[in-house]
Design an enzyme around this catalytic site. Sequence first.
Site, PDB file in Angstrom:
ATOM      1  N   ASP A   1       0.803  -1.222   0.000  1.00 13.97           N
ATOM      2  CA  ASP A   1       0.000   0.000   0.000  1.00 13.97           C
ATOM      3  C   ASP A   1       0.835   1.270   0.000  1.00 13.97           C
ATOM      4  O   ASP A   1       0.385   2.310  -0.471  1.00 13.97           O
ATOM      5  CB  ASP A   1      -0.950   0.021   1.200  1.00 13.97           C
ATOM      6  N   HIS A   2       2.051   1.243   0.503  1.00 16.97           N
ATOM      7  CA  HIS A   2       2.816   2.470   0.681  1.00 16.97           C
ATOM      8  C   HIS A   2       3.539   2.943  -0.584  1.00 16.97           C
ATOM      9  O   HIS A   2       3.864   4.115  -0.705  1.00 16.97           O
ATOM     10  CB  HIS A   2       3.870   2.282   1.780  1.00 16.97           C
TER      11      HIS A   2
ATOM     12  N   ASP B   1       3.757  -1.242  11.173  1.00 13.27           N
ATOM     13  CA  ASP B   1       3.139   0.014  10.762  1.00 13.27           C
ATOM     14  C   ASP B   1       2.464   0.607  11.989  1.00 13.27           C
ATOM     15  O   ASP B   1       1.780  -0.106  12.719  1.00 13.27           O
ATOM     16  CB  ASP B   1       2.110  -0.237   9.659  1.00 13.27           C
TER      17      ASP B   1
ATOM     18  N   ARG C   1      -2.262  12.190  10.354  1.00 18.06           N
ATOM     19  CA  ARG C   1      -1.001  12.896  10.614  1.00 18.06           C
ATOM     20  C   ARG C   1      -0.934  14.130   9.743  1.00 18.06           C
ATOM     21  O   ARG C   1      -1.304  14.102   8.575  1.00 18.06           O
ATOM     22  CB  ARG C   1       0.204  11.994  10.328  1.00 18.06           C
TER      23      ARG C   1
ATOM     24  N   SER D   1       5.410   7.611  12.765  1.00 18.07           N
ATOM     25  CA  SER D   1       5.453   6.302  12.134  1.00 18.07           C
ATOM     26  C   SER D   1       6.299   5.313  12.920  1.00 18.07           C
ATOM     27  O   SER D   1       7.183   5.686  13.697  1.00 18.07           O
ATOM     28  CB  SER D   1       6.014   6.440  10.717  1.00 18.07           C
TER      29      SER D   1
ATOM     30  N   ARG E   1       8.465   3.492  11.543  1.00 24.23           N
ATOM     31  CA  ARG E   1       9.594   3.161  10.663  1.00 24.23           C
ATOM     32  C   ARG E   1      10.909   3.013  11.425  1.00 24.23           C
ATOM     33  O   ARG E   1      11.415   3.945  12.035  1.00 24.23           O
ATOM     34  CB  ARG E   1       9.704   4.179   9.533  1.00 24.23           C
TER      35      ARG E   1
END
Length: 751
Positions: free
Chosen positions: A129-130, A163, A445, A640, A642
């Site tokens: 999806d990203h 995620d 966000r 995030s 990440r």
Amino acid sequence: MATYCLTVARLQLALGQGARRFHVAAALNAKAKVAMSRFEPNSYINYDRLRSNIDIVRKRLNRPLTLSEKIVYGHLDDPSGQEIVRGRTYLRLRPDRVAMQDATAQMAMLQFISSGLPKVAVPSTIHCDHLIEAQSGGAQDLQRAKIILENYAYPGVMLIGTDSHTPNGGGLGCICIGVGGADAVDVMAGIPWELKCPNVIGVKLTGTLSGWTSPKDVILKVAGILTVKGGTGAIVEYHGPGVDSISCTGMATICNMGAEIGATTSVFPYNHRMRTYLEKTGRGEIAALANENQDLLVPDSGCHYDQIIEINLSELKPHINGPFTPDLAHPVSDIGSVAEKNGWPLDVKVGLIGSCTNSSYEDMGRAASLAKQALDKGLKCKAQFTVTPGSEQIRATIERDGYAKVLRDVGGIVLANACGPCIGQWDRRDVKKGEKNTIVTSFNRNFTARNDANPATHAFVTSPEIVTALAIAGTLKFNPETDFLTAPNGEKFKLVPPTGDELPARDFDPGQDTYQHPPTDGSSLKVDVNPQSNRLQLLEPFDKWSGKDLEDLQVLIKVKGKCTTDHISAAGPWLKFRGHLDNISNNLLIGAVNIENDAVNKIRNHLTGEFGGVPDVARHYKKHNVSWVVVGDENYGEGSSREHAALEPRHLGGRAIIVKSFARIHETNLKKQGLLPLTFSNPADYDKIRPDDKISIVGLKSFAPGKPLQAVIKHSDGSSETIELNHTFNETQIEWFQAGSALNRMKELQK
């Protein structure tokens, strides 16, 4: 290897979409085996184990349990012996499954490959999806990407995902927690996963949602109360009679945005809304089993919460939060005057709805109901208007039922089923970089430059309904509850409050089903990575701790103000390098503000005296064997999940990050990669450090849980001072540091 599947929505709306409908004729026996998903017929839901563990823990603690505690403690590796103290002890847990999205999965899988293990210990999936860039529309954008959908949540499951939006599964009564890839590797490797025993914040809902107020307004209100760090170390548990007025997908929206208050995750109790959703999405067998075990899936009467927030839904007004931070809450009725007072642009350039946060069938229906009212009066959107469906199933169903046509007719562009502008994958061309402008989104966000890489864009987050209304009106000064629009014929009219079906009457259209099932036997598969690739790179182990104190660490940058993971490791065009550590490290801290000059990506190289970009200076230090440290402010690393924001500083020679406070996921990610996340014992000591200082971290030979370390600050004028630094390392995490990383420690234990 992991079970691979490509999807468009990061666990979209409780991960429940895309399955064909089953019709369950009779209730299932509690002992019946029910598969976790239609794609994994041999992986079963185990409520018996959950019940057994809960009974053991309840007897030990001798008190009623919250729903959060039931699911978390129900997944303890050792329910009989594990010490359980909220906010203090570390729990060793056995999650049921792992979900990864395409951008973070690359690094997680590279780490799993490095572990040398032949297969995963729990069902593990990858969702796409990203990496899809929004530009002109779904059909065109999808020519550059593969898109499909998956579903995996069920009441009572413990799922970890790479995620930070993983918690949307809480809308289906799950404990779904966002983590870094190294945590996912632990679970995939069959190692108990560690989590600090969370506190539990109770949000009691009374009254009923109605009119312009939506589920999004609940979390916008909570964010205004708790701020971006008020939920740190806690699970937010919604309860009370008001819960039943919220749809399952609405609950998912609320849980999704819980990441923005720093919460470990959020959860709702199992109810008839979830049951109906499961049945409509083809999982009636799971619904029947959950019904038989409903006592496990709701809080015990008389349970204790560490903090209580009460919200009367009947009195709650529509909210809009921002700009630049998701906790700056305003009633929609006030935003026009607040914007005028602060000099924020009033004209709305773009309205954006969808992505993982607000893209359910109900969301799209309510937005379309407003669009149709405008069309009936001859109006179209004054602002640009984009729609990002959360899944292939939502896209197909809104196309079938006419919502997509209405949204296009009012001026909208239906983009690809993906994160798109929410993650910065937006090829925006209507404003120049640096041009001051306002956008309104239904995302969660709105950090500086997150959506379009323009630091001058004032981004506000609100509900899809309010986004649609503001896009039609074209200004922040429009309050749809009281203000009138003007039709082309001069007629004044008000928008009627939005309406929309919770679920489609004709069931969902699953759309294209291109799930990629793993081979039955993957032992012969080999992953080959081209050494010349600029997008994938096999990982090399980080160096072990030398056994000595860290002496004379150069301050790389002293960060001023907010520093999210977007500032530390930008998304957008950088996402394509998520599988190549050296290349993506070229974005290290390029968005952070340097306190020395109030500039971004401009720091002094103390070896040459010249200014350069943060990654360039870090590489120069590494080349000359100069280790370094970053100094930061409050809630460092929010946003995030990440882990690149932890991998990059480690890769380029960083040894410690010293700040006033950390966001939960980022602090853990730093520990996993062998860095020292440390906090000032006295936050005022932040002011003692100068940008050209050298810092020694002492006390590492006796590094122990709960024992502070010291920092000797050496100033360029020859003076020095010593301050105390706190940490949250437990014994296992100290072993990660000593081994050089958690992955290194895993390999040591395999020998």
